[in-house]
Design a protein around this motif. Structure first.
Motif, PDB file in Angstrom:
ATOM      1  N   ASP A 159      -6.847  -6.330  -4.178  1.00  0.00           N
ATOM      2  CA  ASP A 159      -7.511  -5.144  -3.651  1.00  0.00           C
ATOM      3  C   ASP A 159      -8.957  -5.454  -3.263  1.00  0.00           C
ATOM      4  O   ASP A 159      -9.430  -6.581  -3.372  1.00  0.00           O
ATOM      5  N   TYR A 198       2.699   9.659  -5.402  1.00  0.00           N
ATOM      6  CA  TYR A 198       1.595  10.597  -5.591  1.00  0.00           C
ATOM      7  C   TYR A 198       1.468  11.619  -4.473  1.00  0.00           C
ATOM      8  O   TYR A 198       0.558  12.434  -4.487  1.00  0.00           O
ATOM      9  N   LEU A 202      -4.859  -6.896 -17.632  1.00  0.00           N
ATOM     10  CA  LEU A 202      -4.614  -5.522 -18.063  1.00  0.00           C
ATOM     11  C   LEU A 202      -3.485  -4.949 -17.216  1.00  0.00           C
ATOM     12  O   LEU A 202      -2.942  -5.640 -16.358  1.00  0.00           O
ATOM     13  N   ILE A 203      -3.103  -3.727 -17.497  1.00  0.00           N
ATOM     14  CA  ILE A 203      -2.058  -3.093 -16.696  1.00  0.00           C
ATOM     15  C   ILE A 203      -2.731  -2.302 -15.578  1.00  0.00           C
ATOM     16  O   ILE A 203      -3.619  -1.491 -15.828  1.00  0.00           O
ATOM     17  N   SER A 254      -3.295   0.294 -12.279  1.00  0.00           N
ATOM     18  CA  SER A 254      -3.015   1.717 -12.099  1.00  0.00           C
ATOM     19  C   SER A 254      -1.619   1.945 -11.519  1.00  0.00           C
ATOM     20  O   SER A 254      -1.083   3.039 -11.619  1.00  0.00           O
ATOM     21  N   GLY A 255      -1.046   0.923 -10.927  1.00  0.00           N
ATOM     22  CA  GLY A 255       0.322   1.019 -10.417  1.00  0.00           C
ATOM     23  C   GLY A 255       1.366   0.549 -11.418  1.00  0.00           C
ATOM     24  O   GLY A 255       2.549   0.516 -11.104  1.00  0.00           O
ATOM     25  N   GLY A 298       2.505   1.931  -3.396  1.00  0.00           N
ATOM     26  CA  GLY A 298       1.597   2.495  -4.385  1.00  0.00           C
ATOM     27  C   GLY A 298       1.302   3.966  -4.168  1.00  0.00           C
ATOM     28  O   GLY A 298       0.862   4.664  -5.085  1.00  0.00           O
ATOM     29  N   ALA A 299       1.530   4.433  -2.963  1.00  0.00           N
ATOM     30  CA  ALA A 299       1.182   5.820  -2.629  1.00  0.00           C
ATOM     31  C   ALA A 299       2.343   6.792  -2.781  1.00  0.00           C
ATOM     32  O   ALA A 299       2.144   7.961  -3.113  1.00  0.00           O
ATOM     33  N   VAL A 338       0.842  -1.205   0.000  1.00  0.00           N
ATOM     34  CA  VAL A 338       0.000   0.000   0.000  1.00  0.00           C
ATOM     35  C   VAL A 338       0.875   1.252   0.000  1.00  0.00           C
ATOM     36  O   VAL A 338       0.644   2.200  -0.747  1.00  0.00           O
ATOM     37  N   TYR A 368      -0.713  -8.793  -4.425  1.00  0.00           N
ATOM     38  CA  TYR A 368      -1.662  -7.923  -3.706  1.00  0.00           C
ATOM     39  C   TYR A 368      -3.046  -8.146  -4.302  1.00  0.00           C
ATOM     40  O   TYR A 368      -3.187  -8.332  -5.508  1.00  0.00           O
TER      41      TYR A 368
END
Lengths: 257, 257, 257
Positions: B178, B58, B224-225, B227-228, B54-55, B51, B176
């Motif tokens: 979600d 941003y 698919l790819i 968001s990370g 991934g943050a 987590v 991971y």
């Protein structure tokens, strides 16, 4: 110092909402962030619209409401802003902003300028890459006219409305169920005049309408006016959804006064 | 005005997170607090690390990331700070800050000065007594050098990485999952070149990689790819974890292009 | 810049908490809002009191604690403020503010002035219509004397207290169970003197008291002092409530040292 409310179906476990806030604060460090709900059922655009509708009247003038319930993320659906005399609304063009569009002052705009997005836009997280940056730029004072282009055809949801029947009664339905299991209908409380109105949920007579929960016996069903001003069916100290076996769309009738 | 992100496994029901915020604001009244997640599975240091990873990209420069997933609370494990060119990270020395340590500019420090803790330190809630005060003091501008001592041996987690196979394919795994049940792998999206890559989850061919969820039929699995930026296996309008029966560690293969 | 903590049983899915925050920020735009818990079990006034009690010592001087767990909403129960030397507390007069009233400096007031409420007060959501506006006005600096009238008879909960037994032991009970399943008792840790104290939960000997969780073997029960300073019964890396089959009210005995 702008207020930004956030409504999503992202839940709170994965950090997605926090990431959106990081993006917003990177653009508008002074923005005040208020969570409305992140527990919208996945992809439930209608539920998000009801939560938004209940919140609009209680936020200050100029609030920016950011709503990301976005089943079509990455497809051709547009990213839009709705501006009313009271507030700004940002979200996908899938009807989730219908409560804002119901305002007579509402104008819709499409966010079509890449310079107000993150440099890289993913196909699956426009909340982070498109909507959060837009909220940040608006909070920081960027003019909507510089960020978006006016449109006349935003998508609107059909939100079921109550009807008066030919015999003087009312026909509506359950449109929202809250955490307590209270059944919120689309029948305006102001339509219920007189003491003699009788409410039926799926054919079952519900005592009331009462003024407060505490007027009914414990564990008994009751009708009353919700905090949002609509006819609500509850069970005192209990869960009406479970006790009465009702769900979204359950028919509600009010007999002639 | 510093931003402090908070990640814990405390949940939101007991008030523990609120108490940490009270402590922080008592020291740094102007700090901006952003919840990343408090629903990390109890003691799941690896989940918290994902987590956090991934943050990081941003949040604004200078953010303080506070991570308290701390199975060893009260034992001899150290309380540390990791400083990179972009941010500060505070947490127990159990590997949860591994994503920060992966930055080439990272330096680790041990928080060993009692004057930057609460006057009484409990044996079971260092989030409140040690980590929150440290975040508050750093947010307020205390120099790290005054609060901590440089160390060279912070604990690092072994985070499984994808491998290229001898026949030109890729071998990775699910790392991971979600809230939506999407399966995020450790295979970088940038490794998938060409249209002909075929993805297999535990031996099952997964259509794709597509660009967006909406390219797959409803209820169908797709690759698919994420968001990370990693290979992700999802089910359109559904829960891939449940539909495909996969869990953390499930093997993912990409056949040679 | 006042801090307002919020504790409710509203949950986070329906937007009710966000609406309260919108109302507060409309009155006190600079207020700092900190969630303590919104996952109090529905109508569980006692649980809310324990969460509040654990938070009070860790918030800055002057904090406003807003607690809305309100089974009697819309009935004749009063809306009150408790002022202590350290903080202000707002909530229904149903005992939920008992931890504040336990402070020797506490004074209670009834909120009886309509001009400090929303213009329309619903029968079912005083959190929005009465309590949030009161918090906003106090945060903005309105004098309590102008908003409320002093009273001498606020409702107090009977919170069970531990007793010393005639043979020199201690008799208490489980009063709170946290998210991890840890059983918090009402036995002050300071009462446990000497190494030889033996703790019994519902007749079962619990090893300890230890200093930290990590002193016990994995999956083993243990007694220790909680972060709030009370005797706590836990299971290392496990859920004591489930493993030991205990609930609120379970008797806890400490044998004579």
């Amino acid at each position: 110092m702008s207020i930004i409310s956030l409504t999503t179906d992202f839940g709170l476990s994965d950090g997605y909402v926090g990431v959106m806030k990081g993006v917003i604060l990177g653009i508008a460090p002074d923005a005040r962030l208020v969570d409305l709900s992140h527990e919208i059922a996945p992809q439930d655009v209608l539920q998000a619209a009801y939560v938004l509708a209940g919140a609009i009247p209680y936020f200050p003038q100029g609030t920016i409401h950011l709503v990301v319930v976005d089943p079509g993320v990455g497809s051709a659906r547009r990213a839009i802003v709705v501006r009313t005399d009271a507030a700004l609304f940002i979200g996908p063009d899938n009807g989730v902003l219908t409560p804002a569009l119901a305002d007579s002052s509402a104008q819709a705009w499409v966010l079509d300028r890449p310079e107000f997005r993150l440099p890289e836009v993913s196909a699956t997280f426009h909340g982070r890459d498109i909507f959060a940056p837009a909220a940040g730029h608006l909070a920081r004072g960027a003019p909507l006219e510089a960020m978006a282009r006016s449109i006349s055809d935003p998508v609107r949801l059909t939100m079921p409305t109550a009807q008066r029947t030919s015999d003087g009664g009312i026909r509506g339905e359950v449109v929202y169920i809250d955490r307590f299991g209270n059944l919120i209908t689309n029948i305006p409380g102001s339509w219920l005049t007189g003491e003699s109105a009788q409410c039926y949920l799926a054919g079952r007579l519900i005592p009331g309408p009462y003024h407060t929960y505490s007027e009914a016996p414990t564990r008994a069903p009751l009708a009353l006016i919700s905090s949002g001003g609509a006819l609500e069916i509850a069970v005192r100290d209990g869960n009406a959804q479970q006790v009465l076996g009702a769900d979204i769309g359950a028919p509600v009738l009010v007999s002639p006064a």
